[in-house]
Design a protein around this motif. Structure first.
Motif, PDB file in Angstrom:
ATOM      1  N   TYR A  23     -58.295 -54.492-128.526  1.00 22.21           N
ATOM      2  CA  TYR A  23     -58.896 -53.277-129.079  1.00 22.21           C
ATOM      3  C   TYR A  23     -59.569 -52.484-127.966  1.00 22.21           C
ATOM      4  N   ALA A  24     -59.730 -51.184-128.204  1.00 19.67           N
ATOM      5  CA  ALA A  24     -60.463 -50.312-127.290  1.00 19.67           C
ATOM      6  C   ALA A  24     -61.177 -49.267-128.123  1.00 19.67           C
ATOM      7  N   GLY A  25     -62.277 -48.738-127.574  1.00 27.40           N
ATOM      8  CA  GLY A  25     -63.059 -47.794-128.362  1.00 27.40           C
ATOM      9  C   GLY A  25     -63.955 -46.923-127.507  1.00 27.40           C
ATOM     10  N   ARG A  55     -58.918 -43.964-127.211  1.00 27.39           N
ATOM     11  CA  ARG A  55     -58.323 -43.885-128.539  1.00 27.39           C
ATOM     12  C   ARG A  55     -56.847 -44.273-128.544  1.00 27.39           C
ATOM     13  N   SER A  56     -56.305 -44.624-127.374  1.00 27.94           N
ATOM     14  CA  SER A  56     -54.898 -45.027-127.280  1.00 27.94           C
ATOM     15  C   SER A  56     -54.809 -46.375-126.577  1.00 27.94           C
ATOM     16  N   ILE A  57     -53.906 -47.227-127.079  1.00 29.91           N
ATOM     17  CA  ILE A  57     -53.676 -48.535-126.472  1.00 29.91           C
ATOM     18  C   ILE A  57     -52.205 -48.883-126.617  1.00 29.91           C
ATOM     19  N   ASN A  63     -49.070 -56.480-119.309  1.00 27.04           N
ATOM     20  CA  ASN A  63     -50.263 -55.646-119.205  1.00 27.04           C
ATOM     21  C   ASN A  63     -50.605 -54.936-120.507  1.00 27.04           C
ATOM     22  N   ILE A  64     -51.902 -54.642-120.648  1.00 24.08           N
ATOM     23  CA  ILE A  64     -52.418 -53.758-121.681  1.00 24.08           C
ATOM     24  C   ILE A  64     -52.787 -52.441-121.008  1.00 24.08           C
ATOM     25  N   PHE A  65     -52.554 -51.328-121.697  1.00 22.63           N
ATOM     26  CA  PHE A  65     -52.918 -50.010-121.175  1.00 22.63           C
ATOM     27  C   PHE A  65     -53.844 -49.321-122.177  1.00 22.63           C
ATOM     28  N   VAL A  66     -54.932 -48.749-121.672  1.00 19.29           N
ATOM     29  CA  VAL A  66     -55.842 -47.979-122.516  1.00 19.29           C
ATOM     30  C   VAL A  66     -55.998 -46.600-121.892  1.00 19.29           C
ATOM     31  N   LEU A  67     -56.031 -45.576-122.743  1.00 22.02           N
ATOM     32  CA  LEU A  67     -56.057 -44.189-122.288  1.00 22.02           C
ATOM     33  C   LEU A  67     -57.224 -43.473-122.952  1.00 22.02           C
ATOM     34  N   LEU A  75     -56.295 -43.456-117.471  1.00 24.98           N
ATOM     35  CA  LEU A  75     -55.362 -44.455-117.988  1.00 24.98           C
ATOM     36  C   LEU A  75     -55.534 -45.718-117.148  1.00 24.98           C
ATOM     37  N   VAL A  76     -55.965 -46.788-117.811  1.00 22.76           N
ATOM     38  CA  VAL A  76     -56.311 -48.027-117.124  1.00 22.76           C
ATOM     39  C   VAL A  76     -55.364 -49.141-117.533  1.00 22.76           C
ATOM     40  N   LYS A  77     -54.874 -49.868-116.540  1.00 23.41           N
ATOM     41  CA  LYS A  77     -54.013 -51.034-116.762  1.00 23.41           C
ATOM     42  C   LYS A  77     -54.872 -52.292-116.719  1.00 23.41           C
ATOM     43  N   ILE A  78     -54.701 -53.163-117.718  1.00 23.00           N
ATOM     44  CA  ILE A  78     -55.440 -54.420-117.795  1.00 23.00           C
ATOM     45  C   ILE A  78     -54.434 -55.568-117.712  1.00 23.00           C
TER      46      ILE A  78
END
Length: 317
Positions: A23-25, A55-57, A63-67, A75-78
């Motif tokens: 999740y991301a928030g 608000r985007s995943i 990898n997981i990406f969150v924007l 835009l971050v790569k995890i």
């Protein structure tokens, strides 16, 4: 309903990765929850003392990406194994506002946002998210005055098979379809309520490349359940209203139940959680909870939903 996590959180971005929920928030928050033992990993992403709102995943195998949603777009790569963070794309513009992101496979990914010039703001990757490039406006359909999108639940953008579907909202509410990874597009009108800044399609889902549903309504009149949901059976070319003046009002997220042949659906939004067993013709309210913003299925009997301050597990019989 079972609460699996509580914290001060506003989240519109979740995904299921085997036994993990990611999740991301807001406030830079991100994490994963093991759905078996509820062990939580994660924390905050902070870049240049900024904790952005995600608000985007999306995900690949590794990898997981969150924007983040607005200026600057980050835009971050995890890394799933090490949890190492890497900024892979940054965009600074007073009008930047990203709404949704998805991966088709381990190589191709796409994110979309509100118009900056006269087209939707779309970036893609062909190397698994290491590098992202913007599709120039001369290769995209022009948007109309007041046409944008809503970052309600990471469901403005849907990838099925070889098809990319993007839904817009606001003064004009349409569907953009590409079958060649964004090299060319067709645009189709919809009957959904539109004409004001806070009307239109807020969410969509496709069961396959042909069967799809869209929902939304009027954010400023959340009980209005007319002209706010429609179905397609021809890949988005034509849309027909369902459940006129019935079922839910304003919708934040709608999803097909997996392995039900497109017959069963769930929706969360401003009038609670609703379920349909008959392709959206009729709806049963299952929860009055109006704080849920997004939902994803683990399997045909179980889903995860989140929104304000908690993440819950839903079990359907």
């Amino acid at each position: 309903m079972t609460i699996i996590h509580e914290e001060t959180l506003s989240s519109r971005a979740i995904l299921i990765d085997k036994d993990l929920l990611w999740y991301a928030g807001n406030n830079g928050k991100y994490g994963s929850i093991n759905l078996n033992d509820r062990v939580i990993c994660g924390g905050y992403i902070e870049i240049d003392s900024l904790r952005p709102e995600f608000r985007s995943i999306a995900q690949t195998q590794e990898n997981i990406f969150v924007l983040s949603v607005s200026n600057p777009a980050l835009l971050v790569k995890i890394d799933k194994e090490t949890l190492d963070l890497k900024l892979v794309y940054e965009e600074r513009h007073e009008n930047v506002f990203y709404d949704s992101m998805q991966f088709l496979d381990d190589k191709f990914g796409i994110a979309m946002g509100d118009p900056i010039d006269n087209c939707l703001n779309i970036i893609t990757t062909n190397d698994g998210g290491k590098n992202w490039t913007k599709i120039p406006c001369n290769k995209l359909p022009k948007v109309e005055e007041g046409e944008a999108a809503f970052a309600a639940s990471n469901t403005n953008l849907i990838l099925k098979g070889n098809s990319i579907f993007i839904v817009s909202g606001g003064i004009k509410s349409r569907v953009f379809v590409s079958k060649n990874k964004g090299n060319s597009w067709n645009v189709y009108n919809t009957p959904i309520i539109q004409g004001k800044a806070m009307t239109g399609i807020f969410t969509a889902d496709f069961y396959d490349e042909n069967i799809g549903i869209m929902a939304g309504g009027n954010y400023e009149d959340q009980n209005d359940n007319s002209a706010n949901k429609a179905m397609t059976i021809d890949g988005g070319k034509t849309w027909n209203f369902i459940a006129q003046n019935e079922g839910f009002g304003y919708a934040s997220c709608i999803q097909f139940v997996p392995n039900k042949k497109g017959n069963e659906l769930v929706c969360v939004g401003g009038t609670g959680l609703h379920y349909s067993y008959d392709k959206g013709k009729t709806w049963i309210k299952m929860l009055n909870d109006t704080d849920l913003l997004t939902v994803r299925f683990i399997n045909q009997n179980s889903a995860i939903a989140t929104g304000k301050n908690r993440i819950i597990r839903l079990n359907f019989k």
